[in-house]
Design an enzyme around this catalytic site. Structure first.
Site, PDB file in Angstrom:
ATOM      1  CD  GLU A 190      40.657  41.501  36.752  1.00  0.00           C
ATOM      2  OE1 GLU A 190      40.913  42.483  37.497  1.00  0.00           O
ATOM      3  OE2 GLU A 190      39.710  40.737  36.965  1.00  0.00           O
TER       4      GLU A 190
ATOM      5  CD  GLU B  41      45.097  38.586  30.884  1.00  0.00           C
ATOM      6  OE1 GLU B  41      44.018  37.975  30.677  1.00  0.00           O
ATOM      7  OE2 GLU B  41      45.693  38.530  31.967  1.00  0.00           O
TER       8      GLU B  41
END
Length: 353
Positions: A319, A176
């Site tokens: 991430e 994310e």
């Protein structure tokens, strides 16, 4: 929610108990003292049950990075401007981000899904631009998402997991990106776990002690604003979550439903994992947890999920980077399980009766 989200009620796939037992029996015959490889043995056995085969494999890994902005940034809870989200979306696609480097090293496929940012993303190829809105609304003062936005984000996650499976993925990693999303994740966790914000608010992008205190105050305001959804997974996700968190939750649920193992990343991803398990009980049976994040609230989430993370490296980037870092460990577990000789094969004397 409409019938387009009826799929959330579909139970997760059933794990293959016979394959797991066969893997356990193989472990007992390998040329080593029983249990001497610790968690690596348990990983191989769990993967066998997930994949339905005595010797599991993780050659094909799929990474999906979900991005979205957060209106709560207006409350001054981040050191970085929202423009960074769109800039990082481009960085993912052009290969300059940490998760991009890790994906290349792992030989993993990666897709970048922009669910909605305030700034216009740079024109680069390799990004799915879905534009659910210019980020979420300010969760401290109003619901973060409309019902339609939430439904769409969940379905985007579902479709992502299904694409991964069709592409031959044996493991799903969700990442994310979204300035302000540690605030959303902490608020969501507080609502679902009935914990005070001071126990879950952390530095995020690098807040000092005063910044963390302010962040906790903003989360408390959000919890009071949306008190009616406290403890309710779907309501809390809509009012306190984010596009990317909803996308991850949808992907995790769908992955479990279609029998695709999931490697959960850090704090934000684990908040999505908690939502997924609450919405579709049994989903967490398909999860591995990659690492313990340096964000203080992560420990609370892991405890709620009875999770045992594989690594503790002080990471808090997001991430999907922590999860990607743990992939080689899962692969080694498979290689040891499949490649070691049994006592009989090696002509080594086993344990005597």
């Amino acid at each position: 929610m409409t019938e387009d989200c009826d799929w959330l009620q579909v139970p997760p796939a059933t794990l293959d108990a016979a394959a797991r037992q066969a893997a356990a029996e193989r472990q007992a015959q390998l040329t080593k003292p029983p249990g001497s490889l610790g968690q690596l043995e348990a990983i191989a056995e769990r993967l066998a049950g997930m994949q339905g085969q005595e010797k599991p494999s993780l050659e094909n890994v799929h990474i999906a990075v979900f991005a979205g902005d957060h209106g709560v940034v207006a409350e001054g809870i981040s050191r970085f401007p929202q423009a960074v989200t769109a800039q990082m979306v481009a960085n993912f696609a052009t290969g300059g981000a940490a998760i991009s480097v890790l994906a290349r090293y792992l030989g993993a496929s990666i897709e970048v899904i922009n669910l909605g940012t305030v700034a216009e993303p740079p024109a680069v190829s390799g990004v799915q631009q879905l534009n659910l809105g210019p980020g979420t609304a300010n969760l401290a003062r109003e619901p973060a998402m409309t019902p339609a936005q939430l439904e769409r984000a969940l379905n985007v996650g579902r479709q992502c997991a299904e694409r991964a499976r069709r592409g031959g993925a044996q493991l799903f990693v969700g990442g994310e990106m979204g300035i302000g999303n540690t605030t959303a994740a902490a608020a969501l966790a507080c609502s679902l776990l009935d914990l005070p914000p001071v126990e879950l608010a952390g530095p995020g992008t690098g807040l000092d002690a005063n910044g963390v205190r302010h962040k906790a105050e903003v989360i408390e305001q959000a919890l009071q604003t949306h008190g009616e959804v406290r403890g309710d997974a779907l309501g809390s996700l809509r009012c306190l979550g984010g596009f990317e968190i909803a996308g991850l939750a949808g992907a995790y649920i769908a992955a479990a439903q279609i029998g695709l193992p999931v490697l959960v990343d850090g704090f934000i991803s684990t908040s999505a994992a908690l939502v997924a398990e609450r919405l579709c009980p049994g989903t967490a049976d398909w999860f591995f947890y990659a690492h313990t994040s340096a964000e203080p609230g992560h420990q609370r989430l892991l405890a709620a999920l009875e999770a045992e993370p594989l690594l503790d490296l002080g990471m808090r980037l997001g991430e999907g980077s922590g999860a990607a870092t743990a992939v080689p460990l899962l692969r080694l577990a498979c290689e040891l399980h499949s490649g070691m000789a049994t006592f009989a094969e090696a002509g080594v004397s086993g344990e005597e009766a």
